[in-house]
Design an enzyme around this catalytic site. Structure first.
Site, PDB file in Angstrom:
ATOM      1  N   ASP A  10       1.064  -1.553   0.267  1.00 41.93           N
ATOM      2  CA  ASP A  10       0.257   0.163   0.126  1.00 41.93           C
ATOM      3  C   ASP A  10       0.993   1.612  -0.236  1.00 41.93           C
ATOM      4  OD1 ASP A  10      -2.428   1.520   0.437  1.00 41.93           O
ATOM      5  OD2 ASP A  10      -1.876   1.661   2.602  1.00 41.93           O
ATOM      6  N   GLU A  37       1.511  -0.872  -5.096  1.00 41.86           N
ATOM      7  CA  GLU A  37       0.428   0.448  -5.409  1.00 41.86           C
ATOM      8  C   GLU A  37       1.317   1.743  -5.508  1.00 41.86           C
ATOM      9  OE1 GLU A  37      -3.020   2.623  -3.488  1.00 41.86           O
ATOM     10  OE2 GLU A  37      -2.107   2.157  -2.944  1.00 41.86           O
TER      11      GLU A  37
HETATM   12  O1  LIG Z   1      -3.490   4.240   3.407  1.00 44.03           O
HETATM   13  C1  LIG Z   1      -4.089   5.351   3.167  1.00 44.03           C
HETATM   14  C2  LIG Z   1      -4.616   5.272   1.658  1.00 44.03           C
HETATM   15  O2  LIG Z   1      -4.035   4.272   1.339  1.00 44.03           O
HETATM   16  C3  LIG Z   1      -4.085   3.641  -0.601  1.00 44.03           C
HETATM   17  O3  LIG Z   1      -4.231   5.065  -1.200  1.00 44.03           O
HETATM   18  C4  LIG Z   1      -4.317   5.158  -1.871  1.00 44.03           C
HETATM   19  O4  LIG Z   1      -5.485   5.844  -1.971  1.00 44.03           O
HETATM   20  C5  LIG Z   1      -5.536   7.149  -2.683  1.00 44.03           C
HETATM   21  C6  LIG Z   1      -6.990   7.122  -3.115  1.00 44.03           C
HETATM   22  O5  LIG Z   1      -7.963   6.588  -1.646  1.00 44.03           O
HETATM   23  C7  LIG Z   1      -4.029   7.064  -3.297  1.00 44.03           C
HETATM   24  O6  LIG Z   1      -4.669   8.750  -3.950  1.00 44.03           O
HETATM   25  C8  LIG Z   1      -2.774   7.026  -3.084  1.00 44.03           C
HETATM   26  O7  LIG Z   1      -2.186   7.224  -4.163  1.00 44.03           O
HETATM   27  C9  LIG Z   1      -3.302   5.257  -2.893  1.00 44.03           C
HETATM   28  O8  LIG Z   1      -2.088   5.458  -2.511  1.00 44.03           O
HETATM   29  C10 LIG Z   1      -5.172   2.777   0.053  1.00 44.03           C
HETATM   30  O9  LIG Z   1      -5.435   2.191  -0.646  1.00 44.03           O
HETATM   31  C11 LIG Z   1      -6.406   3.995   0.876  1.00 44.03           C
HETATM   32  O10 LIG Z   1      -7.537   3.227   0.612  1.00 44.03           O
HETATM   33  C12 LIG Z   1      -6.019   4.532   2.058  1.00 44.03           C
HETATM   34  O11 LIG Z   1      -7.239   5.222   1.887  1.00 44.03           O
END
Ligand SMILES: OC[C@H]1O[C@H](O[C@H]2O[C@H](CO)[C@@H](O)[C@H](O)[C@H]2O)[C@H](O)[C@@H](O)[C@@H]1O
Ligand SMILES: [Ca+2]
Length: 577
Positions: free
Chosen positions: A216, A258
């Site tokens: 993540d 990600e």
């Molecule tokens: O843990 C924090 C967030 O991490 C992920 O985030 C991603 O989602 C964002 C949008 O919601 C995006 O803009 C960002 O680039 C990503 O890293 C995870 O999928 C989220 O659910 C979480 O809130």
């Protein structure tokens, strides 16, 4: 209501040995909280997924991605972890999670979970110790500062809620750094003890038997003054160290990045031959272009983003997707494209969140079956291993009256019965209400009804996955864009260049032709020279189509939002391997 899907008694083949399984796999993201509640608590649980594994096997998915199910105050859907090695009690127990792995593996389905390394919840004991005992063992676990004016080149990601990446902690009387919510302090990767702690977490879950991790928010691990604090070289160095440990101690398990970054930056997360990092990365830039191309009715946006995408190392793979548990992020598009997409797809401001759109696939496409089919055909035929989002296979709706990304996280719709067959709880007790909108009400949008109807979206998606599975070329093949006489028609060839057994009946090459227009179109496509004179055959029905002309062209007529997947076979008697 029972907690299994009736009529789907499946055989249990177990996992097949294939170190590169992820290159041909179909992934399926499923929220433990949202799939099946076996205890009447109103929340899904591990046993709820176990009860639906036959369904998932029947559908044809190869790997589940489970977003966080760890101990958490749940202020960010579980991405705010308060204990990395405990599970949320409402989801079940560690032995029940282990049973889920066993049962999934018995059906040939692998499991990838989330590794949230960048930050923890402010409720994590590490943070509590760090704030109250700066000189103690956890004093340096987070990024602390006396001022809030460091790292000002780093953007704010959650623009709807946050105004700064720093928050003052009244206990330690210092500011702490956070790239996401202010209750999610970033871990300090300058501190080697943090690496060790994260490695212990990785070992804990790999020992449990998972097949890999989605990493993540991986671009944000390191900060440095004067840097935008994304994709820092030391982040890559840490990932190479993590990969080396995984390869050494858990060979065959995968890391999936990600990294919501431009194509040239994402590919860095594969690492190098000497220092590999992830086997897979989600392809964030191509995703919004699929939606953009559908409304602009032009092939160019997809062709251009793929042309901008560098080659990836042998033995790796892209992860592609249409939707996930977050907003449909528009961070990777130009301001002009973003404005157009908000206009097309999020006319009501309630549909927006941060830099994106908090809607599900079917409502985004106005429940248009031809558009839903075409966008799936693109997802399943472009390079990469596709990841489906639970419920999209039945065209589930969303609820923009719920907060933030909860709009797209409502319970899976199994039946037309109470709570859509998700739970026996009092409806008011559900973690989120089931969808009852006019168009997507669970009375008619549910698995049971769609299994009963041979022409349902569910059966169509299943059929597509079955065809894809028969032809490894979709996962392993080269990708070559074909010139098309019509700019609304996107054509490409996937070519399997591996040495093949004589018994291998899968397609060696497939021509994919997609009409992005809402009107019928005729187009002449030009294939690479090597296919001049080859025969074509529809992959679904086996019907022969006209041969590729000696000059490499093929003329086709496609209906509105239509597509073809045509196997390319050498001419009979020709000298072709
Ligand atoms: O843990 C924090 C967030 O991490 C992920 O985030 C991603 O989602 C964002 C949008 O919601 C995006 O803009 C960002 O680039 C990503 O890293 C995870 O999928 C989220 O659910 C979480 O809130
Ligand atoms: Ca960080």
């Amino acid at each position: 209501m029972g907690h299994s899907t009736p009529g789907l008694g499946m055989n249990q083949p177990g996992l097949r040995h294939d170190p590169e399984w992820f290159r041909t796999a179909v992934f399926y993201e499923v929220l433990v909280r949202g799939f099946g509640d076996t205890t009447g608590s109103g929340e899904g649980d591990f046993a709820g997924i176990v009860g639906r594994l036959d369904y998932l096997q029947w559908l044809g998915v190869d790997c589940l991605w489970l977003p966080p199910f760890y101990a958490s105050p749940l202020r960010d859907g579980g991405y705010d972890i308060s204990d990395y090695t405990q599970v949320l009690p409402e989801f079940g127990t560690l032995p029940e999670f282990r049973e889920l792995i066993t049962q999934a593996h018995a059906r040939g389905i692998r499991i990838v979970t989330d590794l949230v390394m960048n930050h923890t919840s402010d409720q994590h004991p590490w943070f509590q110790a760090s704030r109250s005992d700066p000189e103690g063992p956890y004093g340096d676990f987070y990024v602390w500062s006396d001022t809030d004016d460091k790292y000002t080149d780093a953007r704010i990601i959650f623009v709807d809620t946050e105004t700064s990446n720093w928050t003052f902690d009244p206990i330690r009387r210092q500011f702490f750094w956070h790239r996401f919510f202010s209750h999610q302090p970033d871990l300090n990767f300058e501190n080697e003890a943090v690496h060790d702690a994260i490695f212990d977490v990785v070992r804990f879950w790999m020992d449990m038997g998972i097949d890999g991790f989605r990493l993540d928010a991986v671009p944000y691990l390191y900060e440095e003054e004067g840097h935008n604090c994304e994709n820092h070289p030391r982040t890559h160095a840490f990932l190479a160290k993590l990969r080396a440990m995984v390869d050494e101690e858990y060979p065959g398990r995968i890391l999936l990045a990600e990294a919501n970054q431009p194509p040239g930056d994402v590919v860095d997360y594969y690492g190098t031959e000497e220092a590999p990092e992830c086997q897979m990365c989600f392809h964030f830039p191509v995703m919004p272009m699929l939606y953009y191309a559908l409304r602009e009715e032009k092939a160019a946006p997809i062709i251009d983003v793929l042309a901008d995408t560098p080659q990836i190392p042998p033995g790796t793979q892209w992860g592609t997707f249409l939707r996930n548990h977050d907003e449909l992020t528009l961070e990777m598009v130009t301001p002009e494209q973003r404005a157009a997409m908000y206009g097309w797809y999020a006319p009501d401001p309630r549909m927006r969140a941060n830099v994106g759109i908090r809607r599900r696939l079917s409502p985004l496409l106005d429940n248009s079956r031809p558009e839903i089919e075409l966008i799936h055909a693109l997802l399943l035929s472009l390079p990469g291993s596709p990841c489906l989002y639970y419920g999209d296979e039945i065209g589930m709706g969303d609820n923009i009256w719920l907060d933030d990304r909860d709009a797209v996280r409502t319970p899976m719709q199994w039946t037309p019965d109470r709570n859509a067959g998700f739970s026996t709880a009092d409806p008011g007790k559900l973690y989120l209400p089931v969808i009852q909108s006019l168009v997507h009400h669970y009375n008619h949008v549910n698995v049971e009804a769609q299994i009963a109807s041979g022409s349902s979206l569910l059966h169509w998606v299943r059929g597509m996955l079955a065809v894809r599975r028969e032809h490894p070329v979709f996962g392993l093949g080269d990708f070559t864009v074909c010139d098309s006489s019509h700019d609304r028609v996107l054509a490409y060839v996937r070519t399997d260049r591996r040495d093949r057994d004589v018994e291998d009946r899968s397609a060696k090459a497939v021509l994919c032709v997609n009409n992005l227009s809402s009107r019928p179109q005729a187009s002449t496509v030009t294939l690479p020279e090597e296919f001049a004179g080859w025969q074509t055959r529809d992959l679904f029905g086996g019907t022969g189509f006209p041969d590729v002309q000696p000059d490499g062209t093929l003329s086709l007529t496609l209906g509105s939002r239509d597509f073809f997947w045509l196997a390319l076979d050498p001419p009979v008697g020709g000298d072709h391997g």
